[in-house]
Design an enzyme around this catalytic site. Structure first.
Site, PDB file in Angstrom:
ATOM      1  N   CYS A   1      83.096  52.993  56.573  1.00 16.48           N
ATOM      2  CA  CYS A   1      82.093  52.791  57.626  1.00 16.48           C
ATOM      3  C   CYS A   1      82.769  53.034  58.972  1.00 16.48           C
ATOM      4  O   CYS A   1      83.908  53.509  59.025  1.00 16.48           O
ATOM      5  CB  CYS A   1      81.488  51.399  57.539  1.00 16.48           C
ATOM      6  SG  CYS A   1      82.700  50.063  57.691  1.00 16.48           S
ATOM      7  N   THR A   2      82.111  52.695  60.054  1.00 15.00           N
ATOM      8  CA  THR A   2      82.628  53.035  61.389  1.00 15.00           C
ATOM      9  C   THR A   2      83.935  52.317  61.712  1.00 15.00           C
ATOM     10  O   THR A   2      84.930  52.957  62.060  1.00 15.00           O
ATOM     11  CB  THR A   2      81.582  52.695  62.468  1.00 15.00           C
ATOM     12  OG1 THR A   2      80.342  53.299  62.139  1.00 15.00           O
ATOM     13  CG2 THR A   2      82.046  53.177  63.836  1.00 15.00           C
TER      14      THR A   2
END
Length: 328
Positions: free
Chosen positions: A178-179
């Site tokens: 994810c980020t």
């Protein structure tokens, strides 16, 4: 100096039974040091992104380090010429990243961390299923090659997608990313609870990967969506090529801003026709305030945000002094 401001994405899963009482002193520490951005507090920890000068961000991180349980918070930094936030906020939440599944505790059970330097080798393994745990609009502008896109609108939809599409008997090895690391840490904890054994996640997320892995070795394709006014960053962690629809928050290209349904601050081709009258009025008022701010010369997020805050504080102080003088 072109890159004089620091943006710091941070999170930590930790038991914070006193999170409500922590809000006021944390907000004060941010405003006193002119740190912009939003931090979320919940019983499960802290999450958010802040921005300011090097000195102001370091001062706030030092303050957090002194708070019980908030030592050694996971941080990812990038540098740029403007502060990508307009305001300073501390919000109280049920979860610091909302999955909506009771009993998921990354402190108790989560996947195996994989450092950015080792990530390429892991996802090149044909036996590994690579899953992007972010939302569809984030995946659309950049992801790792051959990663599975769950096509979720929100992180709340991820458990249902995983229930329908992933099987512990068939998917022996799963790598998630994810980020900044927080969503994949929680999603791997969910997967472990469901009986998956070999579950891995990218330590520090995409932002740490872009920071540490040279471009000539990268397997990342595109830009990375970020939750601030930069909208996206490139492989050098510089502001990318996307803008944002300020109605639905979807990333849009310069070409898409020429679409017939694009109205600055009001709609784009993604959300045109789906916004009710009350929202339209709210967005129109917000766009009006944006234009008024520009007319006052406050269009820049960086120095102007700092200067405007300082000026308004000085004005309030002067008003209070004048009021006291009149009463004396």
């Amino acid at each position: 100096m072109s890159d004089q401001y620091v943006s710091c994405a941070l999170y930590k899963f930790v038991a914070l039974p006193n999170y409500v009482a922590l809000r006021a002193p944390l907000l004060k520490a941010m405003t006193d040091n002119q740190v912009f951005g939003t931090l979320l507090l919940a019983t499960e920890g802290i999450n958010g992104t802040i921005s300011g000068t090097r000195e102001s961000v370091d001062t706030l991180l030092d303050w957090l380090q002194q708070q019980p349980g908030l030592e050694n918070i996971d941080c990812k930094e990038s540098f740029h010429s403007e502060i990508p936030f307009y305001r300073t906020k501390v919000k109280l939440k049920k979860e610091i990243v909302t999955m909506g599944v009771e009993g998921i505790d990354p402190k108790r059970s989560a996947g195996t961390y994989v450092k950015p330097a080792d990530w390429n080798a892991l996802i090149a393994d044909p036996d590994v299923l690579v899953v992007d745990t972010r939302n569809d609009y984030e995946v659309e502008i950049g992801s790792f090659a051959n990663a599975v896109n769950p096509k979720t609108k929100t992180f709340r939809e991820f458990p249902a997608w995983a229930e329908q599409n992933l099987d512990p008997k068939k998917n022996k090895k799963i790598a998630m990313f994810c980020t900044g690391g927080i969503r994949c840490e929680k999603s791997t904890a969910y997967m472990k609870e469901r009986g998956f054994d070999q579950v891995y996640h990218l330590q520090g997320g995409i932002l740490k990967y872009l920071e540490e892995v040279p471009k000539e070795q990268t397997l990342w394709d595109g830009e990375c969506f970020v939750f601030d006014n930069r909208v996206a960053v490139d492989h050098d962690l510089k502001r990318g090529s996307y803008d944002q629809c300020h109605a639905c928050r979807m990333p849009i290209t310069e070409q898409e801003m020429n679409h017939i349904h694009y109205q600055e601050g009001l709609s784009c081709h993604h959300c045109f026709g789906s916004i009710d009258e009350e929202q339209q009025q709210r967005f129109a008022e917000r766009q009006k305030q944006v234009k008024l701010a520009k007319a006052r010369g406050e269009e820049h997020i960086g120095n102007a945000a700092l200067e405007a805050t300082a000026r308004r504080r000085a004005e309030k102080s002067a008003e209070k002094k004048a009021s006291r003088d009149r009463q004396s």
